[in-house]
Design a protein around this motif. Structure first.
Motif, short mmCIF file in Angstrom:
data_model
loop_
_atom_site.label_atom_id
_atom_site.label_comp_id
_atom_site.label_asym_id
_atom_site.label_seq_id
_atom_site.Cartn_x
_atom_site.Cartn_y
_atom_site.Cartn_z
N UNK A 213 -2.93 -3.26 -64.75
CA UNK A 213 -2.53 -2.02 -64.95
C UNK A 213 -2.64 -1.37 -66.61
N UNK A 214 -3.17 -0.30 -66.58
CA UNK A 214 -3.44 0.33 -67.77
C UNK A 214 -2.15 1.24 -68.32
N UNK A 215 -2.03 1.20 -69.72
CA UNK A 215 -0.77 1.80 -70.33
C UNK A 215 -0.77 3.10 -70.07
N UNK A 216 0.51 3.57 -70.16
CA UNK A 216 0.28 5.26 -69.87
C UNK A 216 -0.15 6.08 -71.24
N UNK A 217 -0.70 6.90 -70.96
CA UNK A 217 -1.34 7.92 -72.01
C UNK A 217 -0.30 8.54 -72.59
N UNK A 218 -0.63 8.46 -74.24
CA UNK A 218 0.51 9.20 -75.15
C UNK A 218 0.92 10.66 -74.59
N UNK A 219 2.08 11.00 -74.84
CA UNK A 219 2.37 12.39 -74.34
C UNK A 219 1.62 13.32 -75.26
N UNK A 220 1.19 14.26 -74.62
CA UNK A 220 0.46 15.28 -75.64
C UNK A 220 1.36 16.45 -76.16
N UNK A 221 1.12 17.12 -77.24
CA UNK A 221 2.11 17.84 -78.19
C UNK A 221 1.53 19.43 -78.03
N UNK A 222 2.32 20.20 -77.33
CA UNK A 222 1.77 21.47 -77.22
C UNK A 222 2.03 22.23 -78.79
#
Length: 133
Positions: free
Chosen positions: A1-10
């Motif tokens: 399983x791949x690590x979750x992507x980092x949250x994007x900052x708007x």
């Protein structure tokens, strides 16, 4: 399983949110300033408040840089002529007792208590005398 992507900052949304917050703060400050100028003198706040026994009661502009001012100092009203070069005392009124209300003065005059008032309605007329006849 791949690590979750980092949250994007708007950043655009954060900038809009910050701008709206600053605008709300500015509106609150301006509203408080307007209310202080509008209602402050009635509550004893602002420019017309009592300062060391002096209070500006009113003024009238007569011309450029020429005014008549009414100043209350302790229990006296001072009427001052104010120009750029001088301040002159025009008259002084003692206010140790408060002025009567207009309606009280009318009632007193109707009862005959005031100078020049009509005589009492229940009193003897001009032709009546104490001698019986």
């Amino acid at each position: 399983m791949a690590p979750p992507p980092p949250p994007t900052v708007d950043l655009g949304g954060a900038a809009v949110q910050m701008g709206v917050g600053l605008l709300v703060i500015l509106v609150v400050i301006l509203l408080a300033f307007w209310m202080l100028r509008r209602f402050g003198p009635r509550l004893g706040l602002g420019g017309r408040s009592l300062a060391h026994g002096l209070r500006l009661e009113g003024h009238m502009t007569l011309g450029p840089r020429k005014n008549i001012m009414v100043v209350r100092f302790l229990n006296k009203l001072l009427v001052l002529g104010v120009t750029d070069q001088s301040i002159n005392l025009l008259t002084e009124v003692d206010t140790s007792h408060e002025a009567q209300e207009f309606q009280d003065a009318l009632d007193q005059a109707r009862k005959g208590g005031g100078p020049g008032g009509p005589p009492d309605a229940g009193g003897p007329g001009p032709g009546a005398s104490g001698a019986g006849g």
